[in-house]
Design an enzyme around this catalytic site. Structure first.
Site, PDB file in Angstrom:
ATOM      1  N   ARG A  21       0.828  -1.217   0.000  1.00 49.04           N
ATOM      2  CA  ARG A  21       0.000   0.000   0.000  1.00 49.04           C
ATOM      3  C   ARG A  21       0.866   1.272   0.000  1.00 49.04           C
ATOM      4  O   ARG A  21       0.554   2.252   0.667  1.00 49.04           O
ATOM      5  CB  ARG A  21      -0.967  -0.015   1.197  1.00 49.04           C
ATOM      6  N   LYS A  24      -1.068   4.409  -1.122  1.00 45.16           N
ATOM      7  CA  LYS A  24      -1.967   4.888  -0.069  1.00 45.16           C
ATOM      8  C   LYS A  24      -1.184   5.724   0.949  1.00 45.16           C
ATOM      9  O   LYS A  24      -1.566   6.838   1.297  1.00 45.16           O
ATOM     10  CB  LYS A  24      -2.620   3.697   0.626  1.00 45.16           C
ATOM     11  N   GLY A 453     -23.067   2.991  13.268  1.00 45.97           N
ATOM     12  CA  GLY A 453     -22.418   1.903  14.000  1.00 45.97           C
ATOM     13  C   GLY A 453     -21.009   2.195  14.455  1.00 45.97           C
ATOM     14  O   GLY A 453     -20.714   2.163  15.634  1.00 45.97           O
ATOM     15  N   SER A 454     -20.125   2.481  13.510  1.00 45.32           N
ATOM     16  CA  SER A 454     -18.736   2.654  13.918  1.00 45.32           C
ATOM     17  C   SER A 454     -18.472   4.086  14.365  1.00 45.32           C
ATOM     18  O   SER A 454     -19.093   5.025  13.874  1.00 45.32           O
ATOM     19  CB  SER A 454     -17.796   2.294  12.765  1.00 45.32           C
ATOM     20  N   ASP A 620     -26.342  -4.756   8.499  1.00 52.54           N
ATOM     21  CA  ASP A 620     -25.904  -3.899   7.398  1.00 52.54           C
ATOM     22  C   ASP A 620     -25.905  -4.652   6.073  1.00 52.54           C
ATOM     23  O   ASP A 620     -25.335  -5.740   5.980  1.00 52.54           O
ATOM     24  CB  ASP A 620     -24.474  -3.400   7.666  1.00 52.54           C
ATOM     25  N   GLU A 626     -24.816  -3.408  -5.023  1.00 50.34           N
ATOM     26  CA  GLU A 626     -23.591  -3.611  -5.801  1.00 50.34           C
ATOM     27  C   GLU A 626     -23.537  -4.984  -6.464  1.00 50.34           C
ATOM     28  O   GLU A 626     -22.980  -5.137  -7.548  1.00 50.34           O
ATOM     29  CB  GLU A 626     -22.419  -3.353  -4.865  1.00 50.34           C
ATOM     30  N   HIS A 662     -28.823  -1.084   6.998  1.00 51.70           N
ATOM     31  CA  HIS A 662     -28.152   0.105   6.469  1.00 51.70           C
ATOM     32  C   HIS A 662     -27.659  -0.207   5.063  1.00 51.70           C
ATOM     33  O   HIS A 662     -27.023  -1.227   4.816  1.00 51.70           O
ATOM     34  CB  HIS A 662     -26.982   0.503   7.370  1.00 51.70           C
ATOM     35  N   CYS A 664     -25.526   1.582   1.857  1.00 50.01           N
ATOM     36  CA  CYS A 664     -24.561   2.675   1.776  1.00 50.01           C
ATOM     37  C   CYS A 664     -24.795   3.692   0.673  1.00 50.01           C
ATOM     38  O   CYS A 664     -24.016   4.586   0.510  1.00 50.01           O
ATOM     39  CB  CYS A 664     -23.180   2.101   1.524  1.00 50.01           C
ATOM     40  N   HIS A 715     -18.007  10.854   4.069  1.00 50.62           N
ATOM     41  CA  HIS A 715     -16.856  10.614   3.201  1.00 50.62           C
ATOM     42  C   HIS A 715     -15.926  11.816   3.153  1.00 50.62           C
ATOM     43  O   HIS A 715     -14.859  11.752   2.552  1.00 50.62           O
ATOM     44  CB  HIS A 715     -17.309  10.264   1.780  1.00 50.62           C
TER      45      HIS A 715
END
Ligand code: GLN
Ligand code: ZN
Length: 779
Positions: A21, A24, A453-454, A620, A626, A662, A664, A715
């Site tokens: 990564r 990133k 949730g998170s 979730d 998708e 949920h 997204c 986001h």
């Protein structure tokens, strides 16, 4: 046009985030201001060099255009947008006089700044990759505004390579764009095709000047039946685009890649144009048959690139069958090439980079590098005949045979339980009865508030998890740290005034991997990172065998949380469809069968949560849409098993237990019937980023259960103001009866920092209180 032939073996694209990564890390360091643009460019250059070298090492040619240039700093659709100068007007200040944006400007368009929201983000076809949605209006000024594609090709040439530049094709680019805010009602970006094509033409000419032999234009829009544009318009656009680009005199050869499905009626359209090569996804679609005489004749003069190696999954697969499929393409054209079905962007780099994976399992797998080698093998077979690759084919077949009989792949008890299911296992009580029972049990205020949730995953949390995993701290110490974190998050929610409490998910590195680690039938990787969007990566688990829950997974966390508060705590699970979608799933049985096994494990978990006193459970399913097949004909079967598995997981509870789900995304309209059929009591969806556009769909659909359209775009690091949130809530209430509306962010908060989270949630509660007051005064 050039005379050089298409390479016999290639891939559609390769991961770009780096084996460790590296990209990133460099990009995030650039955002944080700790590395300069030049340093970031240097890291990126190094990565591109390593990629080219690795691809050649795995068997692609160095000088025959078989190595694709698919590097991107953030997203290939954003790259196309900045290449053609399509920058939304709110970011016009980032452009110089020639329409160019620098690296910092590029990231600003991706991430937003101040009040300027970033481009919207949405799923790339039926993958778990997210692209940025360009905004196109009547006035978007198309011009060649970046030389990056040409520069990268030149950089490869300087190192002794002739690679193949890749760009999103003009039809897909416009079909995936949305109308700019200031565009007239009904305006479609595709109507700007004629203005866009000259820019592609100019780009092709510069690539030719730089020495490119082949250029790849990715046109997955041509396989999709799920676009906003009518199919006839897309086909007409393809005809117009490739008639024009095909007849440019001084250009490289054109390879049109069409991953993620079969071209169907787009194949005759492309065949009739002057492009030199056409790529077919032969994993998702079959070898085209029944072609009309003109199409058949036209194809014989082109190269047909057979995408027979699955770019979307990690199985080593049946190489013998893949070679057979390639050979059957001879019916279409004598000029064949082997390739992957899609870009390898969707799979990790290297199986050999997984020291902890079981050796037997490893022998069944192929990640990106192994797939490149598979393509090279098939190419050798095409060049030199079946005999030349017999050994490799036999090895792959032996691995496949071993996988069929290995222990754990099929478990008698799991299969018996699934077979004994009846309709009643998929049905809850009447919604009206549930509503009454839940109102009594929960006693929530109007416009109840909650989160998805998170909570932010701080360095401390990550460190604690890593230390526990590496045996540096004991289980008791780990538990203590997690409980302290949960208490902090609960106190914070109480203080801010949130109605339904979550525990914050500190123990989860990832919403799927966490369950995979606690269920039989899954394996997890160490370095198997896959780009999700921008600098974000996930590490999908490998679902290889029958799924079973050896013991409760989340119950202790949820009951501990409930012990800290009088308010209802929401148990938090990931649904069967999402667990499948974000894992690499066994390909030896229908997905529906695998989903059922996962659903039964979750059903047991929910029963245990309920028995332990948890009154709300959220399951979730952000991936429900998708996985929706791009082809209309395949959708009913998918919706049947996906909705069925959610219902199987959630239908075992009493009326008074409230089930949330949920999702997204905000494209509610497309799957509204499926969402209704999930029969959840409350559904939260993304809505802030698109400014509540979704409310019209909800209103039109007559959806009657609880619904929480997001009021905070998680986001982006932006904190929404009270006024902004109030406006979003009021907009929601214009379309949806107040009794149904829940107030929540767009998604989980794990990627956000604490400061912005606290500020945003505080504003959300203040806005909710103001609206509650207004509503009660009105009443
Ligand atoms: N419960 C998860 C979270 O809050 C949901 C994440 C998701 O939908 N992607 O992180
Ligand atoms: Zn979400």
């Amino acid at each position: 046009m050039t005379t050089s032939a298409f390479p016999t073996g290639t891939i559609t694209g390769y991961p770009r985030i780096g084996r460790r990564r590296e990209l990133k890390k460099a990009v995030e360091a650039f955002w944080a201001g700790s590395v300069s643009a030049d340093e970031l460019e240097a890291t990126a250059l190094e990565l591109r060099r390593a990629t080219r070298a690795r691809l050649v090492e795995q068997g692609l040619g160095k000088g025959d255009s078989s190595v694709p240039e698919t590097f991107s700093y953030y997203d290939q659709v954003l790259d196309a947008a900045v290449t053609v100068g399509a920058v939304p007007s709110r970011f016009a200040g980032l452009q110089d006089a020639d329409g160019r944006v620098d690296l910092a400007g590029y990231f600003t368009i991706a991430r937003g700044v101040g009040d300027d929201a970033p481009l919207e983000m949405t799923k790339w076809f039926d993958s778990n990759y997210h692209y940025l949605v360009p905004e196109i209006g009547e006035d978007t000024h198309f011009r060649l505004a970046s030389s990056r594609i040409v520069d990268q090709f030149r950089e490869a040439v300087a190192d002794g390579y002739v690679t193949r530049p890749v760009i999103v094709g003009p039809v897909t680019f416009l079909a995936l764009s949305k109308a700019a805010d200031d565009a007239a009602e009904g305006f479609r970006p595709l109507s700007r095709l004629a203005d866009l094509l000259p820019v592609y033409e100019e780009l092709l000419k510069s690539l030719k000047d730089a020495g490119a032999q082949w250029v790849q234009l990715d046109e997955p829009a041509l396989v999709s039946e799920s676009l906003d544009d009518a199919r006839a318009d897309v086909l007409a656009a393809a005809r117009q685009a490739y008639d024009r680009l095909g007849s440019v005199s001084d250009r490289p050869n054109l390879y049109i890649a069409a991953p993620y499905g079969s071209l169907d009626d787009a194949l005759p359209v492309l065949a009739a144009t002057g492009v030199e090569a056409i790529g077919l996804d032969l994993v998702r679609g079959g070898v085209p048959t029944g072609l009309d005489a003109a199409t058949a004749a036209a194809l014989r003069a082109k190269t047909v690139v057979g995408g027979v190696i699955d770019g979307h999954n990690v199985w080593r697969g049946d190489l013998e069958a893949a070679f057979g499929t390639l050979e059957s393409l001879l019916a279409l054209s004598p000029n064949l090439a082997a390739s992957t079905s899609t870009s390898l962007l969707h799979v990790p780099h290297d199986v050999e980079d997984e020291p902890n994976l079981d050796a037997r399992l490893k022998s069944w797998l192929a990640f990106a590098d192994q797939k490149v080698a598979q393509v090279a093998t098939l190419a050798r077979g095409l060049d030199d005949g079946h005999e030349a690759i017999q050994e490799e084919l036999a090895q792959a077949s032996a691995a496949l045979a071993d996988r069929r009989v290995a222990p754990g792949v099929r478990d008698g008890a799991v299969r018996q339980r699934a077979e004994a299911l009846t309709d009643a296992d998929f049905r809850r009580g009447e919604y009206a009865d549930r509503l009454t029972a839940q109102d009594a049990a929960l006693g929530l205020p109007p416009l109840p508030t909650t989160t998805i949730g998170s909570f932010p995953q701080t360095g401390d949390i990550r460190r604690a998890r890593a230390q526990f995993a590496n045996g540096i701290i004991t289980e008791a110490e780990y538990l203590g740290l997690m409980q302290a974190e949960i208490k902090r998050v609960v106190d914070l929610q109480e203080e801010i005034g949130i109605d339904v409490i979550v525990h914050g998910e500190p123990e989860r590195n990832d919403m799927v991997q966490y369950f995979a680690e606690n269920l039989d039938g899954f394996a997890v990787t160490q370095n198997g990172w896959v780009q999700s969007y921008g600098s974000r990566c996930t590490r999908p688990s490998i679902l290889w065998g029958d799924v079973e829950r050896p013991k409760p997974i989340t119950v202790d966390w949820s009951t501990y949380t409930q012990s800290l508060t009088e308010k209802p705590v929401k148990g938090m699970l990931t649904g069967p469809v999402t667990i499948l979608a974000w894992s690499f799933v066994r390909d030896d049985q229908p997905l529906g069968e695998t989903a059922r096994q996962v659903a039964l494990a979750l059903r047991d978990e929910i029963a245990d949560l309920e028995a332990a006193g948890i009154r709300i459970v959220q399951v979730d399913e952000p991936a429900l849409r998708e996985l929706l097949p791009l082809k209309a004909a395949a959708q009913p079967d998918y919706l049947d098993w996906s909705v069925g598995s959610f219902r199987l997981a959630t239908s075992g509870v009493a009326d008074a237990t409230q089930i949330h789900t949920h999702l997204c995304y905000s494209e509610f309209g497309v799957v509204i019937d499926a969402i209704r059929n999930l029969d959840a009591d409350v559904t939260s969806i993304e809505a802030a980023r698109s400014r509540m556009e979704v409310v019209d769909d909800i209103k039109a659909s007559g959806f009657e259960h609880g619904i929480g359209p997001g009021v905070y775009d998680i986001h982006s690091p932006r904190v929404p103001s009270v006024a902004e949130v109030t406006e979003l809530i009021e907009r929601a209430l214009e379309g949806i009866p107040q009794r149904q509306v829940w107030i929540n962010p767009d998604c989980g908060l794990k990627t956000r920092g604490y400061d912005e989270t606290v500020a945003s949630l505080t504003n959300i509660i203040e806005a909710t209180r103001a609206v509650r007051e207004r509503v009660s005064v009105d009443a």
